[in-house]
Design a protein around this motif. Structure first.
Motif, short mmCIF file in Angstrom:
data_model
loop_
_atom_site.label_atom_id
_atom_site.label_comp_id
_atom_site.label_asym_id
_atom_site.label_seq_id
_atom_site.Cartn_x
_atom_site.Cartn_y
_atom_site.Cartn_z
N ALA A 149 9.39 -5.34 6.05
CA ALA A 149 9.35 -6.09 4.80
C ALA A 149 8.98 -5.15 3.66
CB ALA A 149 8.35 -7.25 4.88
N VAL A 150 9.25 -5.61 2.45
CA VAL A 150 8.84 -4.90 1.24
C VAL A 150 8.09 -5.90 0.36
CG1 VAL A 150 9.58 -3.69 -0.85
CG2 VAL A 150 10.80 -3.31 1.32
N LEU A 151 6.91 -5.49 -0.10
CA LEU A 151 6.15 -6.28 -1.06
C LEU A 151 6.19 -5.58 -2.40
CD1 LEU A 151 2.96 -7.29 0.97
CD2 LEU A 151 5.16 -8.48 0.81
N LEU A 152 6.33 -6.35 -3.47
CA LEU A 152 6.42 -5.79 -4.82
C LEU A 152 5.35 -6.43 -5.70
CD1 LEU A 152 9.61 -6.86 -3.91
CD2 LEU A 152 10.08 -5.00 -5.50
N ASP A 153 4.68 -5.60 -6.50
CA ASP A 153 3.75 -6.19 -7.45
C ASP A 153 4.50 -6.71 -8.67
OD1 ASP A 153 4.25 -4.03 -9.18
OD2 ASP A 153 2.22 -3.21 -9.07
N GLY A 154 3.77 -7.32 -9.59
CA GLY A 154 4.41 -7.95 -10.74
C GLY A 154 5.06 -7.01 -11.72
N PHE A 177 11.77 -9.46 1.36
CA PHE A 177 10.82 -9.00 0.35
C PHE A 177 10.13 -10.20 -0.29
CE2 PHE A 177 14.77 -9.48 -2.10
CZ PHE A 177 14.34 -10.13 -3.25
N ALA A 178 8.98 -9.90 -0.89
CA ALA A 178 8.22 -10.95 -1.58
C ALA A 178 7.43 -10.30 -2.71
CB ALA A 178 7.27 -11.66 -0.61
N ARG A 179 7.09 -11.13 -3.69
CA ARG A 179 6.26 -10.70 -4.81
C ARG A 179 4.79 -10.97 -4.52
NH1 ARG A 179 8.33 -7.62 -9.13
NH2 ARG A 179 10.53 -8.20 -9.38
N ILE A 180 3.94 -10.02 -4.89
CA ILE A 180 2.50 -10.24 -4.88
C ILE A 180 2.11 -10.83 -6.23
CG2 ILE A 180 0.23 -9.17 -4.64
CD1 ILE A 180 1.62 -6.89 -3.10
N VAL A 181 1.54 -11.99 -6.25
CA VAL A 181 1.17 -12.62 -7.52
C VAL A 181 0.13 -11.75 -8.21
CG1 VAL A 181 1.75 -14.93 -6.74
CG2 VAL A 181 -0.56 -14.07 -6.40
#
Length: 269
Positions: A149-154, A177-181
């Protein structure tokens, strides 16, 4: 297999979503995005997280693209236009001869995405990656070396921007992938799911070649120039890539490829 719909007028309202896509990308519009080129559209049709809403194909490419068309659901419109018409619709010379409008169908919170990972997993966590070429290159490497997975910050750009998809060769459509709030602390998030965070930095305390990943590893990468914040690095193990004297940094996409290859090549702890 869907029927082919001939388009002879560049202002036909049925193909409004394809018009002037260079200046008017669909990212952010109800989860829609543009996929461009045979390889990318093939990945869209195979994706578990996205699906095509329609295709626009140059007449001269229809025969060669039959395998893709045959895999589509019967209710997915396939518009066909002569090359001059398709160029007028897109707003530039569409030499690849195929576009698709896709929709993201799987949207997970970062918490849920990490919770869904296997006992042995490796994820990338990106901070401030605002360049679409770099983001696409990172996703391409993530797919090539089996990142879970890939996590992305705002502050990261959108993986479903047309250029990011193209540079990734469709990998942004395959790697979850998902965004980190913004209010979420990424290190707390990772530790809550038993991921060991490792930060890449030119001033890293350890050499990458001396580091072995644990069963659940999160590799943190920051933007070129500012890199990761001192606050983030201070809460992680930091590693650096050995380089020739007088040079201390690499393109972030290149860095991701070297790190992911290292993880794939060394036996885990």
């Amino acid at each position: 297999m869907p029927a082919l719909i001939e388009i002879s007028d560049p202002v036909d309202p049925r193909i409004d979503m394809y018009r002037e896509i260079r200046e008017r990308d669909l990212v952010g519009r109800k989860g829609l995005f543009v996929a461009e080129g045979k390889v990318v559209v093939e990945k869209l049709t195979d994706s578990a997280h996205h699906h095509p809403l329609s295709l626009l194909i140059a007449s001269k490419r229809v025969e060669a693209l039959q395998p893709i068309i045959a895999r589509l659901a019967s209710d997915v419109p396939v518009y066909v236009a002569a090359q001059p018409v398709i160029d007028a619709i897109a707003g530039f010379s569409m030499h690849r001869g195929i576009l698709a409008i896709g929709r993201r169908t799987t949207v997970m919170a970062a918490d849920d995405l990490l919770a869904a990972c296997e006992d042995r997993a490796m994820v990338l966590v990106l901070s401030g990656i605002a360049n679409h070429d770099n983001l696409g290159g990172i996703f391409r490497n993530a797919a090539a070396f089996g990142a879970d997975a890939v996590l992305l910050d705002g502050d990261c750009c959108d993986p479903l921007y047309r250029k990011a998809i193209r540079v990734s060769v469709g990998a942004t459509l395959l790697v979850p992938f998902a965004r980190i709030v913004r209010q979420e602390n990424m290190i707390d998030l990772l530790e809550r799911h038993a991921f060991s965070p490792v930060a890449l930095s030119p001033t890293g305390a350890d050499l990458l070649s001396d580091w072995r990943p644990g069963p659940r590893t999160a590799v943190l990468l920051g933007a070129e120039g500012p890199g990761l914040s001192a606050k983030i690095i201070g809460r992680t193990r930091s590693v650096r890539i050995a380089m020739s004297g007088g040079f201390d940094s690499l393109n972030v996409a290149t860095t991701s490829g070297i790190v992911l290859h290292h993880i794939a090549s060394v036996p885990p702890k």
